[in-house]
Design an enzyme around this catalytic site. Sequence first.
Site, short mmCIF file in Angstrom:
data_model
loop_
_atom_site.label_atom_id
_atom_site.label_comp_id
_atom_site.label_asym_id
_atom_site.label_seq_id
_atom_site.Cartn_x
_atom_site.Cartn_y
_atom_site.Cartn_z
N HIS A 65 0.80 -1.22 0.00
CA HIS A 65 0.00 0.00 0.00
C HIS A 65 0.84 1.27 0.00
O HIS A 65 0.29 2.37 -0.08
CB HIS A 65 -0.94 0.02 1.21
N HIS A 80 1.65 6.87 -0.83
CA HIS A 80 0.71 6.07 -0.03
C HIS A 80 -0.55 5.86 -0.86
O HIS A 80 -1.20 6.82 -1.27
CB HIS A 80 0.40 6.82 1.27
#
Length: 160
Positions: A65, A80
């Site tokens: 992620h 992110h």
Amino acid sequence: MFNIFKKRGFTVAAACDGRLMPITDVKDEVFSQKMLGDGYAIKPTNGKIYSPVAGTVTTVFPTKHAIGITTDNNLEILIHLGIDTVELKGEPFEVAVKQGDTVKQDDYLASMNTELITAENYDDTVIVVYTNMDVIKSVSDVSVGDTTHGDTVQTLQFDA
């Protein structure tokens, strides 16, 4: 080489296609209050993620992620993918790079399944954060609106 960046500024590109916004608009206080650093965010229109800078991939999180990149002038950037998407345990992500890889600005990094992320009630906003703010003198504001990966979205000035 570092002196060139101090005089002219260092440009950072859009990491994906979508709607560009200031990091302060992110619906997560860790990012919106700049606890990790300044940067920008994009509400993506597709799931393709590209490098906002040239540098070395320093981190690929096990849950895929987030990706960390360090530039030649020691700027540390965290890309992110979504908010709280760590909880999805990597399922909606495919990462095309690994730690130690050298990337150029706008190189393809990863993809994220935005439909799966939003179907699981997570936010798919892509956030780019400059995590070592101690080396940065200033960060330009972003122009809110549509952007395409590779577009210059911010300019950084470094401390002397």
